[in-house]
Design a protein around this motif. Structure first.
Motif, PDB file in Angstrom:
ATOM      1  N   SER A  50       0.809  -1.225   0.000  1.00 54.53           N
ATOM      2  CA  SER A  50       0.000   0.000   0.000  1.00 54.53           C
ATOM      3  C   SER A  50       0.843   1.276   0.000  1.00 54.53           C
ATOM      4  CB  SER A  50      -0.934   0.009   1.210  1.00 54.53           C
ATOM      5  OG  SER A  50      -0.178   0.029   2.418  1.00 54.53           O
ATOM      6  N   GLU A  51       2.161   1.148   0.201  1.00 57.92           N
ATOM      7  CA  GLU A  51       3.043   2.313   0.228  1.00 57.92           C
ATOM      8  C   GLU A  51       3.519   2.617  -1.191  1.00 57.92           C
ATOM      9  OE1 GLU A  51       4.759   5.356   0.614  1.00 57.92           O
ATOM     10  OE2 GLU A  51       4.248   4.676   2.657  1.00 57.92           O
ATOM     11  N   SER A  52       3.090   3.753  -1.744  1.00 61.26           N
ATOM     12  CA  SER A  52       3.353   4.084  -3.143  1.00 61.26           C
ATOM     13  C   SER A  52       4.831   4.388  -3.414  1.00 61.26           C
ATOM     14  CB  SER A  52       2.500   5.282  -3.561  1.00 61.26           C
ATOM     15  OG  SER A  52       2.797   6.424  -2.765  1.00 61.26           O
ATOM     16  N   ARG A  53       5.574   4.774  -2.384  1.00 61.58           N
ATOM     17  CA  ARG A  53       6.976   5.135  -2.595  1.00 61.58           C
ATOM     18  C   ARG A  53       7.901   3.920  -2.696  1.00 61.58           C
ATOM     19  NH1 ARG A  53       6.779   9.568   2.172  1.00 61.58           N
ATOM     20  NH2 ARG A  53       5.595   7.825   3.030  1.00 61.58           N
ATOM     21  N   ILE A  54       7.392   2.743  -2.353  1.00 58.87           N
ATOM     22  CA  ILE A  54       8.212   1.532  -2.429  1.00 58.87           C
ATOM     23  C   ILE A  54       8.251   1.042  -3.868  1.00 58.87           C
ATOM     24  CG2 ILE A  54       8.325  -0.900  -1.747  1.00 58.87           C
ATOM     25  CD1 ILE A  54       7.271  -0.079   0.972  1.00 58.87           C
ATOM     26  N   LEU A  55       9.453   0.723  -4.341  1.00 61.14           N
ATOM     27  CA  LEU A  55       9.654   0.298  -5.729  1.00 61.14           C
ATOM     28  C   LEU A  55       9.221  -1.149  -5.924  1.00 61.14           C
ATOM     29  CD1 LEU A  55      13.204   1.844  -6.301  1.00 61.14           C
ATOM     30  CD2 LEU A  55      10.994   2.854  -6.885  1.00 61.14           C
ATOM     31  N   LYS A  56       8.706  -1.433  -7.108  1.00 66.02           N
ATOM     32  CA  LYS A  56       8.339  -2.803  -7.469  1.00 66.02           C
ATOM     33  C   LYS A  56       9.562  -3.628  -7.858  1.00 66.02           C
ATOM     34  CE  LYS A  56       4.062  -1.682  -6.855  1.00 66.02           C
ATOM     35  NZ  LYS A  56       3.373  -2.129  -5.603  1.00 66.02           N
ATOM     36  N   ASP A  57      10.573  -2.944  -8.414  1.00 70.96           N
ATOM     37  CA  ASP A  57      11.793  -3.615  -8.843  1.00 70.96           C
ATOM     38  C   ASP A  57      12.994  -2.797  -8.362  1.00 70.96           C
ATOM     39  OD1 ASP A  57      13.520  -5.381 -10.103  1.00 70.96           O
ATOM     40  OD2 ASP A  57      13.414  -4.307 -12.026  1.00 70.96           O
ATOM     41  N   PRO A  58      13.818  -3.372  -7.481  1.00 74.18           N
ATOM     42  CA  PRO A  58      13.812  -4.738  -6.964  1.00 74.18           C
ATOM     43  C   PRO A  58      12.653  -4.972  -5.997  1.00 74.18           C
ATOM     44  CG  PRO A  58      15.946  -3.658  -6.613  1.00 74.18           C
ATOM     45  CD  PRO A  58      14.979  -2.601  -7.003  1.00 74.18           C
ATOM     46  N   ALA A  59      12.231  -6.222  -5.915  1.00 70.23           N
ATOM     47  CA  ALA A  59      11.112  -6.576  -5.044  1.00 70.23           C
ATOM     48  C   ALA A  59      11.552  -6.539  -3.581  1.00 70.23           C
ATOM     49  CB  ALA A  59      10.594  -7.957  -5.412  1.00 70.23           C
TER      50      ALA A  59
END
Length: 272
Positions: free
Chosen positions: A202-211
Motif C-alpha cells: 500500500s506504500e506508493s513510494r516503495i519500488l516494485k523492482d527490486p522486489a
C-alpha cells in the motif's frame, strides 16, 4: 663625457649582446606571463566543466599560474646570464623546510587533490566520513564542509576524510530500507507476514523492482524477528522509513499482533 663615449665605442659589441639578451628575456617574461594566465584559465574552465567546487578550481588554477610563472622567471634570468642553479637550490631547501613545518597542511592538500581527482563525492551528496555524517556543502583544497541534518556545520580536514572509509548515500538513485520487526511468540506468523506485505504493497513510494523481502530472520530470546527490506528512491528513504514504522505499529495494534519488549522469564523452585 668623452671618456664615456670612448667606453661605449669600445664595448659596443658587448652592450649590443647584452641588450639583445635583455630584450629576449623581456619577451620571455611577458610571453610567459600570458602563457601562465592561459594555463590558469584553462585549468579553471576544466574544473567548471567537471562541476567541481569553484573555490577548488580557483585555488588549483592559481597554483598552475604560480608554477608556470616561476618557470618563466627562471628562464628569463637564465637568458640574461644569471646563474639559476643556486637559486633553484635555495628554493628547494626553502620548500623542504616549509614542507617539514607544514606536514599536516600538506597532507590535507594532497588529500584534497585526491578528492578532486577521484571524486568519491560531490556537493549535495549525503556522506559518512571520518566518523561524521552530513551533506557536502563545499569542497576546498585543505578541508571539506559538511552540514548535518540538524543544521550544524562541520569543517573536516581532507586527510581525515581520505584516511577512513567513505560511505556515500547519494551516489546511487535507490536505497534499501532495513527494518527488524519483532512479534510475540504467541502471534500467528503467517498473519504477521501477510500484514507486513500488505503495508508494503500500500506504500506508493516503495519500488516494485527490486522486489521487497519479508522473512523470519531470527528466533530471538523474547521475540520472533522479521526482516523487512523494501527499496525506495534515495530521496524518499527517510520519509518512507518513518512512515513504515508508524504504519506497522498502528496496524499491528488493530490486528492484535503484539510487539514484545525484551523480557526474561524467571522460574522459582522451592526446595525442602
Amino acid at each position: 663625457m668623452e671618456s664615456v663615449l670612448n667606453w661605449l665605442n669600445e664595448n659596443s659589441g658587448l652592450i649590443l649582446h647584452y641588450g639583445i639578451q635583455a630584450v629576449i628575456a623581456l619577451v620571455i617574461f611577458l610571453l610567459g606571463g600570458r602563457i601562465a594566465k592561459f594555463c590558469a584559465n584553462l585549468t579553471e574552465k576544466a574544473f567548471d566543466k567537471k562541476k567541481v567546487d569553484k573555490a577548488v578550481g580557483s585555488f588549483v588554477s592559481s597554483i598552475v599560474f604560480a608554477i608556470v610563472f616561476m618557470a618563466t622567471v627562471l628562464m628569463a634570468l637564465s637568458q640574461i646570464g644569471i646563474e639559476t642553479t643556486s637559486f633553484i637550490a635555495i628554493l628547494g631547501a626553502a620548500g623542504l623546510a616549509v614542507g617539514l613545518a607544514l606536514q599536516g597542511s600538506l597532507s590535507n592538500f594532497a588529500s584534497g587533490v585526491l578528492i578532486i581527482l577521484l571524486r568519491p563525492f560531490k556537493s549535495g551528496d549525503y556522506v559518512e566520513a571520518g566518523n561524521k555524517a552530513g551533506t557536502i556543502k563545499k569542497i576546498e583544497i585543505f578541508s571539506t564542509e559538511l552540514r548535518t541534518p540538524d543544521n550544524k556545520v562541520i569543517i573536516m580536514p581532507n586527510s581525515k576524510i581520505m584516511s577512513d572509509a567513505i560511505v556515500n548515500y547519494s551516489r546511487e538513485s535507490t536505497r534499501r530500507i532495513d527494518l527488524v520487526i519483532r512479534v510475540d511468540y504467541d502471534a500467528d506468523l503467517r498473519k504477521a507476514k501477510e500484514v507486513l506485505k500488505s503495508i508494503l504493497d500500500s506504500e506508493s513510494r516503495i519500488l516494485k523492482d527490486p522486489a521487497y523481502n519479508v522473512s523470519v530472520s531470527e528466533l530471538a530470546e523474547s521475540s520472533v524477528n522479521f526482516i523487512v527490506r523494501p527499496w525506495v528512491e534515495s530521496a524518499d528513504y527517510w520519509p518512507t522509513y518513518w512512515s513504515l514504522l508508524e504504519e506497522i505499529k498502528i496496524i499491528f495494534d488493530e490486528q492484535g499482533i503484539n510487539i514484545p519488549a525484551p523480557q526474561m522469564d524467571v522460574h522459582l523452585r522451592k526446595q525442602d
